[in-house]
Enzyme design. Structure first.
Site, PDB file in Angstrom:
ATOM      1  CG  HIS A 130      -0.744   4.918  13.262  1.00 40.62           C
ATOM      2  ND1 HIS A 130      -2.065   5.077  12.898  1.00 40.62           N
ATOM      3  CD2 HIS A 130      -0.449   3.608  13.064  1.00 40.62           C
ATOM      4  CE1 HIS A 130      -2.531   3.907  12.486  1.00 40.62           C
ATOM      5  NE2 HIS A 130      -1.584   3.002  12.579  1.00 40.62           N
ATOM      6  CD  GLU A 132       0.233  -0.700  13.563  1.00 42.31           C
ATOM      7  OE1 GLU A 132      -0.480  -1.720  13.415  1.00 42.31           O
ATOM      8  OE2 GLU A 132      -0.150   0.445  13.231  1.00 42.31           O
ATOM      9  CG  HIS A 189      -5.751   0.486  12.685  1.00 40.08           C
ATOM     10  ND1 HIS A 189      -5.236  -0.473  13.529  1.00 40.08           N
ATOM     11  CD2 HIS A 189      -4.686   1.012  12.022  1.00 40.08           C
ATOM     12  CE1 HIS A 189      -3.913  -0.526  13.364  1.00 40.08           C
ATOM     13  NE2 HIS A 189      -3.555   0.373  12.459  1.00 40.08           N
ATOM     14  NE  ARG A 205      -3.338  -5.103   3.027  1.00 41.26           N
ATOM     15  CZ  ARG A 205      -2.382  -4.806   2.153  1.00 41.26           C
ATOM     16  NH1 ARG A 205      -2.396  -5.351   0.942  1.00 41.26           N
ATOM     17  NH2 ARG A 205      -1.422  -3.979   2.455  1.00 41.26           N
ATOM     18  CG  HIS A 217      -7.473   5.216  11.278  1.00 41.49           C
ATOM     19  ND1 HIS A 217      -7.827   4.201  10.411  1.00 41.49           N
ATOM     20  CD2 HIS A 217      -6.118   5.260  11.269  1.00 41.49           C
ATOM     21  CE1 HIS A 217      -6.727   3.656   9.904  1.00 41.49           C
ATOM     22  NE2 HIS A 217      -5.683   4.275  10.412  1.00 41.49           N
ATOM     23  CG  ASN A 258      -7.834  -1.822   8.979  1.00 40.49           C
ATOM     24  OD1 ASN A 258      -6.723  -1.304   8.934  1.00 40.49           O
ATOM     25  ND2 ASN A 258      -8.578  -2.025   7.906  1.00 40.49           N
ATOM     26  CE  LYS A 291      -3.999  -1.179   2.768  1.00 36.62           C
ATOM     27  NZ  LYS A 291      -4.821  -0.579   3.815  1.00 36.62           N
ATOM     28  CE  LYS A 328       0.791  -5.048   5.872  1.00 35.33           C
ATOM     29  NZ  LYS A 328       0.914  -3.622   6.034  1.00 35.33           N
TER      30      LYS A 328
HETATM   31  N1  NAD Z   1       1.497   1.457   3.734  1.00 37.16           N
HETATM   32  C1  NAD Z   1       1.009   0.885   4.800  1.00 37.16           C
HETATM   33  O1  NAD Z   1       0.538  -0.250   4.763  1.00 37.16           O
HETATM   34  C2  NAD Z   1       1.070   1.616   6.099  1.00 37.16           C
HETATM   35  C3  NAD Z   1       0.820   0.938   7.292  1.00 37.16           C
HETATM   36  C4  NAD Z   1       0.954   1.633   8.497  1.00 37.16           C
HETATM   37  C5  NAD Z   1       1.320   2.971   8.485  1.00 37.16           C
HETATM   38  N2  NAD Z   1       1.551   3.609   7.296  1.00 37.16           N
HETATM   39  C6  NAD Z   1       1.964   5.007   7.259  1.00 37.16           C
HETATM   40  O2  NAD Z   1       3.235   5.120   7.900  1.00 37.16           O
HETATM   41  C7  NAD Z   1       3.387   6.453   8.361  1.00 37.16           C
HETATM   42  C8  NAD Z   1       3.986   6.427   9.741  1.00 37.16           C
HETATM   43  O3  NAD Z   1       5.236   5.788   9.688  1.00 37.16           O
HETATM   44  P1  NAD Z   1       6.301   5.955  10.864  1.00 37.16           P
HETATM   45  O4  NAD Z   1       5.652   5.727  12.154  1.00 37.16           O
HETATM   46  O5  NAD Z   1       7.468   5.120  10.483  1.00 37.16           O
HETATM   47  O6  NAD Z   1       6.613   7.522  10.837  1.00 37.16           O
HETATM   48  P2  NAD Z   1       7.735   8.423  10.122  1.00 37.16           P
HETATM   49  O7  NAD Z   1       8.121   7.890   8.814  1.00 37.16           O
HETATM   50  O8  NAD Z   1       7.244   9.815  10.201  1.00 37.16           O
HETATM   51  O9  NAD Z   1       8.964   8.252  11.116  1.00 37.16           O
HETATM   52  C9  NAD Z   1       8.856   8.708  12.449  1.00 37.16           C
HETATM   53  C10 NAD Z   1       9.961   9.689  12.809  1.00 37.16           C
HETATM   54  O10 NAD Z   1      11.160   8.966  13.043  1.00 37.16           O
HETATM   55  C11 NAD Z   1      12.222   9.493  12.242  1.00 37.16           C
HETATM   56  N3  NAD Z   1      13.076   8.349  11.946  1.00 37.16           N
HETATM   57  C12 NAD Z   1      12.830   7.331  11.104  1.00 37.16           C
HETATM   58  N4  NAD Z   1      13.764   6.390  11.203  1.00 37.16           N
HETATM   59  C13 NAD Z   1      14.643   6.823  12.133  1.00 37.16           C
HETATM   60  C14 NAD Z   1      15.819   6.258  12.693  1.00 37.16           C
HETATM   61  N5  NAD Z   1      16.245   5.037  12.358  1.00 37.16           N
HETATM   62  N6  NAD Z   1      16.493   6.991  13.609  1.00 37.16           N
HETATM   63  C15 NAD Z   1      16.032   8.214  13.997  1.00 37.16           C
HETATM   64  N7  NAD Z   1      14.915   8.768  13.527  1.00 37.16           N
HETATM   65  C16 NAD Z   1      14.220   8.082  12.606  1.00 37.16           C
HETATM   66  C17 NAD Z   1      11.540  10.125  11.067  1.00 37.16           C
HETATM   67  O11 NAD Z   1      12.339  11.123  10.488  1.00 37.16           O
HETATM   68  C18 NAD Z   1      10.291  10.709  11.730  1.00 37.16           C
HETATM   69  O12 NAD Z   1      10.602  11.926  12.346  1.00 37.16           O
HETATM   70  C19 NAD Z   1       2.005   7.099   8.298  1.00 37.16           C
HETATM   71  O13 NAD Z   1       1.968   8.028   7.236  1.00 37.16           O
HETATM   72  C20 NAD Z   1       1.083   5.931   8.014  1.00 37.16           C
HETATM   73  O14 NAD Z   1      -0.046   6.310   7.256  1.00 37.16           O
HETATM   74  C21 NAD Z   1       1.432   2.946   6.123  1.00 37.16           C
HETATM   75 ZN    ZN Z   2      -1.561   0.962  11.994  1.00 39.04          ZN
END
Ligand code: NAD
Ligand code: ZN
Length: 375
Positions: A265, A185, A248, A241, A252, A245, A143, A227
């Site tokens: 999140h 998660e 969620h 799938r 959400h 959620n 996704k 997953k």
């Molecule tokens: N595609 C999917 O199936 C799916 C599933 C769940 C969530 N998402 C999406 O994922 C996003 C959230 O992802 P996230 O929680 O990873 O957030 P993010 O990508 O914003 O990362 C969180 C923070 O950590 C920092 N960061 C990342 N890796 C780091 C590291 N190794 N060391 C230090 N800092 C680091 C980033 O710069 C950011 O400030 C949302 O937009 C959500 O919609 C997508």
């Molecule tokens: Zn989630």
């Protein structure tokens, strides 16, 4: 290193999990028989830390590698960022066989994946997730997408990566709060699919919070397997799938009414899972003891398990649930647990039960739990 296959026929790929894997990015990409040119997309926190090593691994294998850095944070998941990046891809002369490496958390993975899905009608991409959430969730399953003002993830595609490379060493610099959010998660996978994983998390939460590499490898690999299995059964989310959620629907809505800033999140879905577990005891006979174990585990992971909402905020929360894009014919459908390791999707929840569950979130049923307030 652990390898988890994602079996999707000619769209199948491998997830590799282990320490120091970024140094092997070049040889792993060389195996995929991609073009000679690539671009690493990362954010302003991650690029300075891990961009140079990733680029070195690629150039040492003969790849011509450009870099695109986007701002850190959810706002980078926008069409505006994508538009700027398209021009950068064109300037770097990427072709049909060239590829993108998404190096970062879920924001970078979703946005760079969308870029790859649409540039030249689709070029290959590799996920190199650097947050716990991205390693167990967003990098797997295909996704990809960006947000609109009207809501999150409203523009996107199903587009599978060619490889997912989870380098556990990158988690070493992840802020504690982000790490704990990822655990929400992880706990979810135990609830929806694997009581054994849930018990393991109960036994090993302390080592997990200490980011013990052996526990992390085993737990991340199991989450990815789950997953991958769920996605294999239902790649484009027409039914099963939906179990992903769990927690969620409320989660959400909580993110939406608090303006996507107050909660990460994972924190919102921690509360959502508490609410869903309580609804499950009411509507699906989930034993009360199992719901309590869910709450205890989330609390031990340092996640919020209660929130005090004014009557007005409770109404706003329920209204937000009804706006969720997964609602059909105006009815809010929930994923509810029958027992630990087994959930059912598409469950109707009467308005009165919903109101009660939301209200009950104010009551910290556990001693010493992490409470927050939102008025
Ligand atoms: N595609 C999917 O199936 C799916 C599933 C769940 C969530 N998402 C999406 O994922 C996003 C959230 O992802 P996230 O929680 O990873 O957030 P993010 O990508 O914003 O990362 C969180 C923070 O950590 C920092 N960061 C990342 N890796 C780091 C590291 N190794 N060391 C230090 N800092 C680091 C980033 O710069 C950011 O400030 C949302 O937009 C959500 O919609 C997508
Ligand atoms: Zn989630």
């Amino acid at each position: 290193m652990r390898t988890v296959p994602v079996s999707l026929g000619d769209r199948g790929y491998q997830i590799k999990i282990g320490g120091g894997l970024l140094d092997r990015l070049g040889e792993e990409c060389a195996r995929l028989e991609l073009g000679a040119r690539c671009v690493i997309v990362s954010d302003s926190n991650v690029m300075p830390r891990y961009g140079p090593a990733a680029r070195k691994a690629l150039t040492s294998r003969g790849f011509d590698c450009g870099l695109i850095t986007v701002p850190a944070g959810e706002t980078a998941k926008s069409l505006k960022t994508v538009q700027v990046a398209y021009d950068q891809l064109a300037a770097a002369r990427l072709e049909r066989k060239s590829f993108i490496v998404a190096l970062g958390g879920g924001v970078v993975g979703d946005m760079a994946g969308f870029l790859a899905a649409t540039y030249l009608r689709g070029i290959p991409f590799v996920q190199a997730p650097t947050t716990l959430l991205a390693q167990v969730d967003s990098s797997v399953g295909g996704k990809v997408g960006v947000n609109l003002k009207a809501g999150k993830n409203l523009v996107g595609a199903f587009y599978q990566p060619r490889l997912v490379l989870c380098d556990l060493n990158t988690l070493g610099t992840l802020p504690e709060r982000e790490f704990r959010a990822g655990l929400a998660e992880v706990i979810k996978y135990g609830i929806i699919y694997d009581a054994g994983l849930f018990r393991r998390l109960e036994r090993e939460m302390t080592r997990l919070l200490g980011r013990d590499p052996d526990v992390l490898t085993a737990v991340i690999a199991r989450c990815c397997q789950i997953k991958a299995e769920v996605v294999r059964q239902d790649e484009t989310e027409s039914g099963p799938r939906a179990i992903l959620n769990f927690g969620h629907t409320i989660g959400h809505a909580l993110e939406a009414i608090s303006g996507y800033g107050k909660y990460l999140h994972g924190e919102a879905i921690s509360l959502g899972q508490v609410g869903a577990a309580r609804l499950s005891t009411r509507l699906l006979d989930l034993p009360a003891a199992a719901a309590a174990r869910i709450e205890v585990l989330l609390a031990r992971a340092g996640l919020p398990t209660s929130v005090s909402l004014s009557a007005r905020r409770r109404q706003a929360l329920i209204a937000a649930m009804k706006l969720d894009k997964k609602v059909s014919a105006g009815e809010v459908k929930f994923v509810l647990a029958r027992h630990l390791g087994r959930v059912e999707y598409g469950q109707s929840v009467p308005q009165s039960s919903l109101e009660e569950a939301v209200k009950s979130l104010a009551v910290p049923s556990l001693p010493g739990n992490q409470s927050s307030s939102l008025r």
